[in-house]
Each structure stands twice: as C-alpha cells, then as structure tokens.
Motif scaffolding. Structure first.
Motif, PDB file in Angstrom:
ATOM      1  N   LEU A   1      11.382  33.257  67.298  1.00  0.00           N
ATOM      2  CA  LEU A   1      12.170  32.047  67.492  1.00  0.00           C
ATOM      3  C   LEU A   1      11.655  30.919  66.602  1.00  0.00           C
ATOM      4  CD1 LEU A   1      12.545  32.026  71.400  1.00  0.00           C
ATOM      5  CD2 LEU A   1      13.998  33.151  69.688  1.00  0.00           C
ATOM      6  N   VAL A   2      12.604  30.278  65.902  1.00  0.00           N
ATOM      7  CA  VAL A   2      12.300  29.099  65.096  1.00  0.00           C
ATOM      8  C   VAL A   2      13.071  27.934  65.710  1.00  0.00           C
ATOM      9  CG1 VAL A   2      12.384  28.038  62.814  1.00  0.00           C
ATOM     10  CG2 VAL A   2      12.054  30.518  63.027  1.00  0.00           C
ATOM     11  N   VAL A   3      12.349  26.986  66.292  1.00  0.00           N
ATOM     12  CA  VAL A   3      12.984  25.861  66.988  1.00  0.00           C
ATOM     13  C   VAL A   3      13.216  24.736  65.987  1.00  0.00           C
ATOM     14  CG1 VAL A   3      12.792  24.224  68.892  1.00  0.00           C
ATOM     15  CG2 VAL A   3      11.828  26.525  69.121  1.00  0.00           C
ATOM     16  N   CYS A   4      14.448  24.230  65.951  1.00  0.00           N
ATOM     17  CA  CYS A   4      14.822  23.194  64.979  1.00  0.00           C
ATOM     18  C   CYS A   4      15.349  21.961  65.692  1.00  0.00           C
ATOM     19  CB  CYS A   4      15.877  23.734  64.013  1.00  0.00           C
ATOM     20  SG  CYS A   4      16.355  22.560  62.726  1.00  0.00           S
ATOM     21  N   TYR A   5      14.737  20.811  65.402  1.00  0.00           N
ATOM     22  CA  TYR A   5      15.200  19.525  65.929  1.00  0.00           C
ATOM     23  C   TYR A   5      15.759  18.717  64.762  1.00  0.00           C
ATOM     24  CZ  TYR A   5      15.375  15.004  68.276  1.00  0.00           C
ATOM     25  OH  TYR A   5      15.792  13.816  68.833  1.00  0.00           O
ATOM     26  N   VAL A   6      16.999  18.264  64.884  1.00  0.00           N
ATOM     27  CA  VAL A   6      17.630  17.438  63.853  1.00  0.00           C
ATOM     28  C   VAL A   6      17.664  15.993  64.337  1.00  0.00           C
ATOM     29  CG1 VAL A   6      19.702  17.019  62.478  1.00  0.00           C
ATOM     30  CG2 VAL A   6      19.040  19.369  63.050  1.00  0.00           C
ATOM     31  N   HIS A   7      16.986  15.115  63.600  1.00  0.00           N
ATOM     32  CA  HIS A   7      16.940  13.685  63.912  1.00  0.00           C
ATOM     33  C   HIS A   7      18.104  13.021  63.174  1.00  0.00           C
ATOM     34  CE1 HIS A   7      15.675   9.612  64.463  1.00  0.00           C
ATOM     35  NE2 HIS A   7      14.414   9.908  64.808  1.00  0.00           N
ATOM     36  N   HIS A   8      19.058  12.441  63.910  1.00  0.00           N
ATOM     37  CA  HIS A   8      20.267  11.890  63.307  1.00  0.00           C
ATOM     38  C   HIS A   8      20.103  10.457  62.812  1.00  0.00           C
ATOM     39  CE1 HIS A   8      21.787  15.235  65.803  1.00  0.00           C
ATOM     40  NE2 HIS A   8      22.695  15.354  64.857  1.00  0.00           N
ATOM     41  N   GLY A   9      18.956   9.849  63.066  1.00  0.00           N
ATOM     42  CA  GLY A   9      18.744   8.484  62.621  1.00  0.00           C
ATOM     43  C   GLY A   9      19.577   7.468  63.361  1.00  0.00           C
ATOM     44  N   ILE A  10      19.971   7.786  64.582  1.00  0.00           N
ATOM     45  CA  ILE A  10      20.817   6.887  65.378  1.00  0.00           C
ATOM     46  C   ILE A  10      20.025   6.257  66.521  1.00  0.00           C
ATOM     47  CG2 ILE A  10      22.852   6.758  66.860  1.00  0.00           C
ATOM     48  CD1 ILE A  10      24.051   9.075  65.287  1.00  0.00           C
ATOM     49  N   ARG A  11      19.210   7.064  67.201  1.00  0.00           N
ATOM     50  CA  ARG A  11      18.505   6.618  68.410  1.00  0.00           C
ATOM     51  C   ARG A  11      17.000   6.530  68.168  1.00  0.00           C
ATOM     52  NH1 ARG A  11      18.578  11.108  70.786  1.00  0.00           N
ATOM     53  NH2 ARG A  11      17.788  10.327  72.788  1.00  0.00           N
ATOM     54  N   LYS A  12      16.392   5.430  68.639  1.00  0.00           N
ATOM     55  CA  LYS A  12      14.942   5.285  68.540  1.00  0.00           C
ATOM     56  C   LYS A  12      14.221   6.329  69.380  1.00  0.00           C
ATOM     57  CE  LYS A  12      14.874   0.339  67.501  1.00  0.00           C
ATOM     58  NZ  LYS A  12      14.396  -1.005  67.939  1.00  0.00           N
ATOM     59  N   ALA A  13      14.855   6.717  70.482  1.00  0.00           N
ATOM     60  CA  ALA A  13      14.229   7.691  71.380  1.00  0.00           C
ATOM     61  C   ALA A  13      14.024   9.036  70.699  1.00  0.00           C
ATOM     62  CB  ALA A  13      15.088   7.871  72.633  1.00  0.00           C
ATOM     63  N   ALA A  14      14.784   9.265  69.642  1.00  0.00           N
ATOM     64  CA  ALA A  14      14.658  10.544  68.938  1.00  0.00           C
ATOM     65  C   ALA A  14      13.272  10.711  68.325  1.00  0.00           C
ATOM     66  CB  ALA A  14      15.731  10.649  67.855  1.00  0.00           C
ATOM     67  N   ASP A  15      12.604   9.591  67.991  1.00  0.00           N
ATOM     68  CA  ASP A  15      11.254   9.686  67.436  1.00  0.00           C
ATOM     69  C   ASP A  15      10.302  10.350  68.431  1.00  0.00           C
ATOM     70  OD1 ASP A  15      12.115   8.388  65.139  1.00  0.00           O
ATOM     71  OD2 ASP A  15      11.629   6.395  65.932  1.00  0.00           O
ATOM     72  N   ARG A  16      10.440  10.004  69.712  1.00  0.00           N
ATOM     73  CA  ARG A  16       9.602  10.609  70.763  1.00  0.00           C
ATOM     74  C   ARG A  16      10.034  12.047  71.037  1.00  0.00           C
ATOM     75  NH1 ARG A  16      11.037   5.705  73.010  1.00  0.00           N
ATOM     76  NH2 ARG A  16      12.379   6.758  74.534  1.00  0.00           N
ATOM     77  N   GLU A  17      11.340  12.303  70.952  1.00  0.00           N
ATOM     78  CA  GLU A  17      11.841  13.636  71.263  1.00  0.00           C
ATOM     79  C   GLU A  17      11.364  14.690  70.275  1.00  0.00           C
ATOM     80  OE1 GLU A  17      15.941  11.855  73.298  1.00  0.00           O
ATOM     81  OE2 GLU A  17      16.030  12.936  71.389  1.00  0.00           O
ATOM     82  N   VAL A  18      11.142  14.278  69.025  1.00  0.00           N
ATOM     83  CA  VAL A  18      10.623  15.226  68.036  1.00  0.00           C
ATOM     84  C   VAL A  18       9.312  15.833  68.532  1.00  0.00           C
ATOM     85  CG1 VAL A  18       9.678  15.483  65.709  1.00  0.00           C
ATOM     86  CG2 VAL A  18      11.735  14.110  66.068  1.00  0.00           C
ATOM     87  N   GLY A  19       8.393  14.963  69.004  1.00  0.00           N
ATOM     88  CA  GLY A  19       7.108  15.443  69.522  1.00  0.00           C
ATOM     89  C   GLY A  19       7.267  16.285  70.770  1.00  0.00           C
TER      90      GLY A  19
END
Length: 462
Positions: A49-67
């Motif tokens: 399994l290769v897990v991929c997170y795409v950051h859309h540059g819309i939400r600040k919360a996405a910075d935390r979600e990456v981790g």
C-alpha cells in the motif's frame, strides 16, 4: 464490515494477490477507514500500500492532516507520499470551480503516484451514500442513462471497495476500531451542490423513503447492466455502419433513421466524441439536432465549437470544426446563363459544349449524351441552361413533377444538380442531360425534322 468489503473486492476483482495499491487518504472518516481495512488485508493478499495525501492549498488544517495521515500510514507499515497543489490559483486561471479543479488535480497526482510505484490500481473511499448522492446529482442535471449508472466498483485504474457499505457502516467500524479521523470543515458548507444534496436533499427524501440510499444504489446497479448492453450494441453498430473519412466520419441517413431512437442517439454521440475528442457530456440538444438532420433534405448544416456536421443526399457527415467547408450547392450562386438555340451550330454553357445538327433521319442508337427533339414543334423557344426555381417536367400525358422532385426521386446528388445542362422552354424542362426528354418534346412518328444535340465537356458523366 471487513468481511463484506473483502468479499466485494473478490467478487469484482478489484485487486489480485501481490498488487501494489495507491490509497487516496485525506484523514477523514471514509478514507481513514479504507486505509485501515486494506491494511488488515495486506498480509492475506500480500498487498503493498502506498498512501497518498493531496494538499489542495485551500484549508490551513490540511497542513496538520499531512502529518496525521503520514503517521497513520507508518503505523500500518505503508509507504506515504504527499503533494501540494494551489487549487484556488489554478481554478481562477482555468475559469473552473475549485471543486472541479480540485478533483482534476487530485486524480492527476494520484495517477502519477501510481505510475511511480507501478501500482495496479488507486483505491478511493466512495461508499453507498456517495453513490446515492452521485445518482441524485446526475438526475438533477438532466442526465441520461449513462449518468444514472453512477460510480462503478472498478473504473479503469480506480477501485471503490466501499461501494459495498454505507456511511453508517463506516461510522460503526471507526467507533469499533477506536479510530479518530480528521474533520474537513468544508464538508459542512452548503456552497457545493454535493454538500447540499448530502445535508439537505437526501435527508428530506428519507422522510418519503427510508431506504432511499439502498434503492438508489440498486437503481445504479440495474442501469449499469442495461448501459453495458447498450454500449456493446452501439459499438457493434458503429463498426458496421459508421464510415471513417479523412477527416471525419459519416453514416447513411436512411440507416441511422431506421435504428431505434436509443441507438441513434448513442451513435451520434459516439461520432461527435470521436471527431471532437470531447469525452465528457454532449448537450442533449446537440444530439437531437444531429439526429433531426438525418431526416431532412441535403445541405443541412450544424456547427459548434468542436465539430461541423452537414448532410449530403445519402449521408450525415461530421468533421472537425476547422475543416475547410465544401461548397454547399443550395448556398452558392446559381449560374443563370441561358443560351438560345436558334438552329444548327455549337453552343457553350459553362464547361459544356452542345453541338446541334438537324436531320430528317432519326438516330438509331440511344445515347444519354445526345438529345433528340421535335425541331418543328418547339425550335423557336429552345434554350440551353441550368436549373431554376419552379422548373418542372412532364413525363407522361397525365404525369408532371417539379424538377427538384425528379432529381430527388432519381437520387441525383445535390452537389450535381446545379451543374446539369438542360434544354427548356420557359420553366418547362424538355431534356435533362443524362436522363430523359419530356413527354411534350418526345419525337412523334410524323416529325419531319429532328433536332439532334450532343453534349461534350464538363465533369458529369451520363
């Protein structure tokens, strides 16, 4: 739920033992549950399994979600990749909604990741509630049968293991496994149509039918089967009846109109898509206008940004919009030249030369390039010309028709009709090159003098 998803994956051949899968994960309830389920199947099926997170540059919360997603992947022994894309800037540049641009960019990144790791498929977390929302969304937009198929368990490189379960099933699984997913605050905003369907329309419909989610999923499943059959029938009809040109394609008008309406529409859409390169939806009124042209006269045209369609006597043609337009006979200026025939001699009409001789003996052989008329009866009024509006020809003592109707009945291509030499008296046609003489101009047994005209030149062949 694990057993239900596993059985669904096996039934639809969503993966094979030893496959590498890219798992699209945002950290939300659905995608986190998908990651957890597939991770539990890793050992049994030797999955990578290769897990991929795409950051859309819309939400600040996405910075935390990456981790968060990175840790979730590592805890399950999975590889993790992430990529950021400026969706708002791209959407503005493309004049698209952020929702549309985000979807396009998300799948672009997922597919690039799959190519990098030689993955067999990309797993996404769409479930039965998503399917119900998709069917409703397409229905609200006036979709045809294809749109009502919704999402398939496997669409090319995309697999959807969770189409076997509902949102409630996933919530129960998350609670039972002690998972704590992230919350995407944009899911609670009504600025997107899909959110309004999820938050307002679907709950309202449940007041009328508590089983609306399962019923809409059943509808999608039924329509998928019907649509699959129609696609095969269309492919077979296309291969048999649609002819490829350079450029473009065409189909016989009589054949198209003889087919069931459903097949007509699909054939026309397929022709449109092939020539335009437009894989998406085609406006319904485009399809209907093209279908209607197949029932109309020669010379009909339809233009849009990507294609140009026109009809000839027998065919409906579709070509790229930038194709040079051939001469449409009805639209060009007719040659109104008329050449009086005042006895023996040579007469010129455009590229044609008419040589007239008089004879007291009738020609023995019939030749479609040669006209034989009763000189004494009409000689003072004979003219050589092309057709004009109102022309008619008398074919028998009680039989008369317009020249247009005669050409149609004889299946003379529209592209040739303005170029056929005629001998006429006013609007009455006495002879049509390569065809016949009118009844009143036919030679009588007591005719003392024959007018014999021979046509040469031009590019028509009698």
């Amino acid at each position: 739920m694990l057993e239900i998803v596993e059985a669904f994956c096996l039934k639809h051949n969503l993966f094979a033992p030893g496959d590498t899968l890219v798992v699209a994960c945002s950290g939300g309830p659905d995608s986190l549950a998908l990651l957890d389920v597939l991770a539990r199947l890793q050992e049994t099926y030797a999955l990578k399994l290769v897990v991929c997170y795409v950051h859309h540059g819309i939400r600040k919360a996405a910075d935390r979600e990456v981790g968060f997603v990175s840790r979730a992947a590592q805890e399950r022994g999975c590889l993790f990749v992430t990529e950021r894309v400026d969706v708002p800037a791209l959407a503005a540049a493309r004049h698209e909604s952020e929702e549309t641009t985000g979807r396009i960019e998300r799948y672009r990144i997922l597919r690039r990741t799959a190519a990098t790791y030689h993955a067999a498929a990309i797993a996404v977390a769409h479930h039965q509630n998503d399917q119900a929302e998709t069917v409703l969304q397409h229905l609200l937009r006036g979709s045809g049968l294809t749109g009502l198929t919704g999402m398939h368990p496997k669409s090319g490189d995309i697999i959807r293991p969770f189409l076997a379960v509902t949102r409630k099933d996933i919530e129960t699984y998350i609670s039972g496994q002690g998972l704590i997913p992230c919350d995407d605050e944009t899911n609670h905003l009504d600025i997107y149509l899909r959110n309004r369907i999820r938050r307002r329309l679907l709950p309202e419909l449940m007041q009328y039918n508590p089983n609306i989610v399962s019923d809409l999923n059943r509808l999608a499943d039924i329509v998928q089967g019907e649509n699959e059959y129609m696609e095969k029938a269309t492919a077979a009809a296309y291969a048999e009846w649609v002819c490829q040109d350079t450029p473009g394609c065409h189909i016989a008008k009589k054949k198209l109109t003889s087919l069931p309406v459903a097949l007509q529409r699909r054939l026309v859409r397929n022709m449109f898509q092939q020539i335009s390169g437009q894989a998406g939806n085609i406006p319904f009124h485009y399809t209907e206008q093209l279908r209607a042209m197949a029932s109309q006269d020669t010379g009909r045209q339809f233009r849009c940004r990507t294609i140009w369609a026109y009809t000839t006597y027998d065919n409906l043609h579709i070509v790229p919009a930038d194709t040079a337009i051939p001469v449409i006979p009805d639209a060009r200026r007719r040659d109104d030249t008329k050449v009086p025939l005042d006895g023996p001699g040579t007469y010129q009409l455009g590229p044609y030369t008419l040589t007239v001789v008089l004879s007291r003996e009738r020609p023995q052989e019939k030749d479609l390039h040669v006209c034989v008329l009763d000189y004494d009866t009409h000689s003072a009024f004979y003219v050589l010309r092309y057709r004009r509006p109102g022309d008619k020809i008398r074919l028998g003592p009680h039989s008369s028709k317009t020249l247009k109707k005669y050409f149609i009945d004889k299946k003379i291509p529209l592209s040739q009709r303005d170029s056929i030499p005629l001998i006429a008296h006013n609007e009455n046609i006495l002879w049509i090159f390569g065809q016949a003489a009118a009844f009143e101009a036919s030679v009588q047994t007591e005719t003392p003098l024959y007018m014999i005209g021979t046509i040469t030149g031009g590019d028509l062949h009698a």
